[in-house]
Design an enzyme around this catalytic site. Structure first.
Site, PDB file in Angstrom:
ATOM      1  N   CYS A 263      44.468 -39.540 108.005  1.00 40.90           N
ATOM      2  CA  CYS A 263      43.434 -39.093 107.019  1.00 40.90           C
ATOM      3  C   CYS A 263      42.328 -38.431 107.429  1.00 40.90           C
ATOM      4  O   CYS A 263      42.022 -38.381 108.472  1.00 40.90           O
ATOM      5  CB  CYS A 263      44.620 -39.366 105.609  1.00 40.90           C
ATOM      6  SG  CYS A 263      43.812 -38.136 104.398  1.00 40.90           S
TER       7      CYS A 263
ATOM      8  N   HIS B 272      49.541 -37.744 106.091  1.00 40.40           N
ATOM      9  CA  HIS B 272      50.111 -39.038 105.391  1.00 40.40           C
ATOM     10  C   HIS B 272      51.233 -39.533 106.123  1.00 40.40           C
ATOM     11  O   HIS B 272      52.349 -39.456 105.356  1.00 40.40           O
ATOM     12  CB  HIS B 272      49.731 -39.465 104.122  1.00 40.40           C
ATOM     13  CG  HIS B 272      48.467 -39.471 103.774  1.00 40.40           C
ATOM     14  ND1 HIS B 272      47.613 -40.736 103.857  1.00 40.40           N
ATOM     15  CD2 HIS B 272      47.739 -38.540 103.234  1.00 40.40           C
ATOM     16  CE1 HIS B 272      46.396 -40.341 103.542  1.00 40.40           C
ATOM     17  NE2 HIS B 272      46.566 -38.977 102.507  1.00 40.40           N
TER      18      HIS B 272
ATOM     19  N   GLU C 218      52.856 -42.612 106.107  1.00 42.39           N
ATOM     20  CA  GLU C 218      53.909 -43.189 105.165  1.00 42.39           C
ATOM     21  C   GLU C 218      54.265 -42.598 104.011  1.00 42.39           C
ATOM     22  O   GLU C 218      54.889 -42.748 103.140  1.00 42.39           O
ATOM     23  CB  GLU C 218      52.773 -44.573 104.885  1.00 42.39           C
ATOM     24  CG  GLU C 218      51.314 -44.172 103.779  1.00 42.39           C
ATOM     25  CD  GLU C 218      50.146 -42.899 104.552  1.00 42.39           C
ATOM     26  OE1 GLU C 218      49.245 -42.729 103.433  1.00 42.39           O
ATOM     27  OE2 GLU C 218      50.521 -42.480 105.737  1.00 42.39           O
TER      28      GLU C 218
END
Length: 238
Positions: A101, A207, A209
């Site tokens: 990001c 992202h 994650e």
């Protein structure tokens, strides 16, 4: 215990031993999504150090630069913690490096978000604002799930289906100078360079994650790169 069972147990213990000797550093510079990255890596079985200590970062098998927030504020933090030189040493030392990001944006020259602030300039390109849609159809920031396409082969996307969906939160996007380095793109009013790869440097605007199974596979692939680096004798500093 049968021989086969003993053999399997020994192989499992050896894998655990090898993993215990490995470590991925997540750079801590007070810029957001660090905990979610740490938890994702731990879920995947990786030893993780959230740190701003230069020695720890430079001894890691892989390094992740996460981040949410403003470009200028983030660069100020990196400078104040003495991390700019450390990051350049990681890259020059051939340690696998992943920006996420804001971490992607910081790898480039500059951003329209913070005029006059110089980025890390590890890669060539500029960060520009996503244009507002006068008809109100597309909101800025770009928040939510969007699909990727792959203009060039990228090691982060090995084993993924075509057009997988990942999670974005951003108002600014990358225009890379060299499109040969662009490994994933998405569309949101404009064509967004969503991931890049050059040598040991990887970066994602989205992202991983927070991107469910697709994101976990992307992180697994990065972990795989760090293991290849160890096997080959990566350029980590001793």
């Amino acid at each position: 215990m049968a021989f086969g069972e003993a053999h399997l147990w020994t192989a499992s213990q050896e894998t655990e031993r090898q993993n215990a000797e490995r470590m991925i550093a997540v750079i801590d510079y007070d810029a957001g999504n660090i905990k979610s990255v740490e938890k994702a890596l731990q879920y995947l079985g990786e030893e993780t150090a959230v740190t701003r200590d230069a020695e720890t970062i430079l001894s890691a098998d892989g390094v992740i630069l996460p981040g949410v927030g403003a470009f200028g504020d983030a660069m100020e933090k990196l400078c104040s913690y003495g991390l700019v030189d450390v990051i350049h040493r990681c890259v020059d030392g051939n340690i696998p490096f992943l920006g996420i990001c804001l971490g992607l944006q910081l790898l480039f020259e500059s951003s329209e978000e913070s005029p006059g602030v110089e980025g890390l300039h590890i890669l060539d390109g500029k960060i520009v604002r996503i244009p507002s849609d006068s008809d109100g159809g597309l909101k800025v920031p770009h928040i939510g799930w969007n699909n990727l396409s792959f203009p060039n082969e990228g090691r982060l996307f090995k084993g993924l289906p075509e057009n997988p969906y990942v999670y974005f939160v951003h108002s600014y996007y990358l225009q890379a100078a060299d499109e040969r380095q662009v490994t994933a793109v998405t569309e949101y009013g404009v064509r967004i360079h969503a991931s890049v790869e050059k040598g040991n440097v990887f970066a994602c605007q989205f992202h991983p994650e927070k991107s469910s199974g697709v994101g976990m596979q992307i992180l697994r692939n990065f972990i795989g790169v760090t293991k290849e680096g160890c096997a080959a004798g990566s350029g980590r500093e001793e």
